[in-house]
Design an enzyme around this catalytic site. Structure first.
Site, PDB file in Angstrom:
ATOM      1  N   TYR A 137      89.067 -56.288  17.366  1.00  0.00           N
ATOM      2  CA  TYR A 137      89.023 -55.031  18.097  1.00  0.00           C
ATOM      3  C   TYR A 137      87.740 -55.005  18.928  1.00  0.00           C
ATOM      4  O   TYR A 137      86.706 -55.521  18.513  1.00  0.00           O
ATOM      5  CB  TYR A 137      89.028 -53.847  17.132  1.00  0.00           C
ATOM      6  CG  TYR A 137      90.376 -53.516  16.543  1.00  0.00           C
ATOM      7  CD1 TYR A 137      91.481 -53.324  17.353  1.00  0.00           C
ATOM      8  CD2 TYR A 137      90.538 -53.372  15.171  1.00  0.00           C
ATOM      9  CE1 TYR A 137      92.717 -53.001  16.820  1.00  0.00           C
ATOM     10  CE2 TYR A 137      91.770 -53.046  14.626  1.00  0.00           C
ATOM     11  CZ  TYR A 137      92.855 -52.860  15.459  1.00  0.00           C
ATOM     12  OH  TYR A 137      94.077 -52.536  14.927  1.00  0.00           O
ATOM     13  N   THR A 163      92.913 -57.157  21.080  1.00  0.00           N
ATOM     14  CA  THR A 163      93.815 -56.012  21.179  1.00  0.00           C
ATOM     15  C   THR A 163      93.314 -55.086  22.277  1.00  0.00           C
ATOM     16  O   THR A 163      92.169 -54.626  22.233  1.00  0.00           O
ATOM     17  CB  THR A 163      93.884 -55.258  19.840  1.00  0.00           C
ATOM     18  OG1 THR A 163      94.432 -56.147  18.852  1.00  0.00           O
ATOM     19  CG2 THR A 163      94.750 -54.033  19.942  1.00  0.00           C
TER      20      THR A 163
END
Length: 399
Positions: A137, A163
């Site tokens: 992330y 992501t």
């Protein structure tokens, strides 16, 4: 195997494993894994999109021998399948992350470790060797973010998954209504729910509260779900853009996968940036409610990429025939998240193994019934009414 594990062995579908996980977990923990954003329209549509696709099987094909061997990101694999990143698995069962990783290695498919896993980058590499991908992330703390990437490189992870569909945390109303908190705290409101699930409660007492090990040192003040539904969002960087992704590409010397793509124009730009694969994903319906179902978005992305890099699909996969449908629509393979999570929560490593066994056995059966003796024989000809392909200007849902 104990009685409980024998029960897992009798599960005939992912829905059976979901039901077993639901029986084992307090409602507030099950809903954390199972739920989606807001009205959960996208969560439901991910599944319904597969139901809308019908097949036209070939007849009189020799399917006495069927092979699922294929190429995944340029390397041989036993199935066109990989494990999606799933955070917080340890809240459902102690050691759940490792259980899924070990089951993936046993089935010859890649395992993706989430940034918010309850097992560390190094622990998984040490205890579950196989094809490992690390999902990073994008954090506001860039030093911490780049440190995670360096740890994955040092631990010899094959690929980095970035992501890109999470500039803010989604509004997961089940969590808010249930008062789900991390670290978990027994309250008057949750006492009855927890007491009704003694196997889970006793395991928590025995092993202690799970920790998001890769995030140790990043933030210490998450106490509520407004908390967790958004600790992710508070720590993630909404300013992350194409230039920053290009810098990640420059820093990471191995395979780069970008997850969270629905638009053809974004996919085309990722090809130019140097991504090695894209994953058509809406975060399992946990972020933007009303986003396009991933199977509906897939054909437009496949058209835009035009074979230059692999396209993968994430979201809604519950049956082996879903893998076949995604392949027929142009995906190299699919990621599964909740399917193996349900299995691991219900029965540890045997449960995760059973989830993958169900999916792969169903895939083989579907290939035989469709007259496709090899993965390369799965193509659009098997589709009864292929979804209308979108234009490259951003319309990705089938009409």
């Amino acid at each position: 195997m104990g009685l409980f594990d024998r029960g897992i062995g009798r599960a005939q579908s992912i829905d059976d494993l979901r039901a077993a996980a639901r029986r084992r977990l307090p409602r507030l923990v099950f809903d954390f894994f199972d739920g989606g954003a807001e009205s959960e329209a996208t969560l439901a549509d991910n599944r319904q999109a597969f139901e809308r696709v019908r097949l036209l099987p070939r007849a009189l094909v020799d399917v006495s021998q069927v092979s699922t061997r294929c190429t995944v990101l340029g390397a041989p694999a036993d199935y066109p399948l990989a494990i999606a990143p799933t955070g917080g698995v340890g809240y459902g069962r102690h050691g759940g992350d490792l259980a899924i990783a070990k089951a993936a290695a046993r089935h010859g498919i890649p395992y993706t470790l989430s940034t918010s896993a309850t097992a560390s980058i190094e622990e998984v590499a040490r205890e579950a060797p196989g094809r490992l991908w690390f999902q990073a992330y994008v954090l506001k703390n860039q030093d911490f973010f780049h440190g995670l990437i360096e740890r994955a490189r040092a631990a010899d992870y094959e690929a980095l998954v970035i992501t890109v569909d999470l500039p803010v945390g989604g509004k997961r109303e089940r969590d808010v209504r249930n008062g789900f908190r991390t670290p978990f705290r027994l309250t008057y409101r949750s006492f009855g729910d927890v007491a009704a699930h003694p196997r889970w409660a006793l395991a928590l007492l025995r092993h202690g509260m799970p920790v998001n090990k890769n995030l140790i040192g990043l933030q210490r003040d998450v106490t509520s779900v407004a908390g967790l539904a958004s600790a992710v969002g508070r720590n993630y960087d909404p300013s992350f853009d194409w230039d920053r992704l290009a810098r990640v590409r420059d820093r990471w010397p191995r395979k780069l996968i970008v997850k969270g793509v629905l638009r053809p124009d974004d996919a085309e730009r990722l090809v130019r940036l140097g991504a090695d694969a894209v994953v058509v994903s809406n975060h399992g319906g946990r972020q933007l409610d009303g986003a396009c179902a991933t199977l509906d978005a897939l054909p437009g992305v496949v058209d835009a990429v035009a074979g230059r890099i692999p396209v993968w699909l994430d979201g809604g996969v519950r049956r082996g025939v879903d893998i076949l449908k995604a392949r027929a629509l142009g995906a190299e393979g699919v990621l599964v998240g909740r399917a193996t999570l349900y299995g691991a929560v219900a029965g540890g490593e045997p449960g995760a193994h059973r989830a993958l066994q169900i999916l792969t056995e169903e895939l083989v059966r579907a290939m035989k019934l469709c007259g496709a003796p090899g993965i390369g024989d799965i193509d659009e000809i098997l589709l009864a009414r292929p979804p209308r392909r979108a234009t490259h200007e951003g319309r990705t849902c089938a009409g």
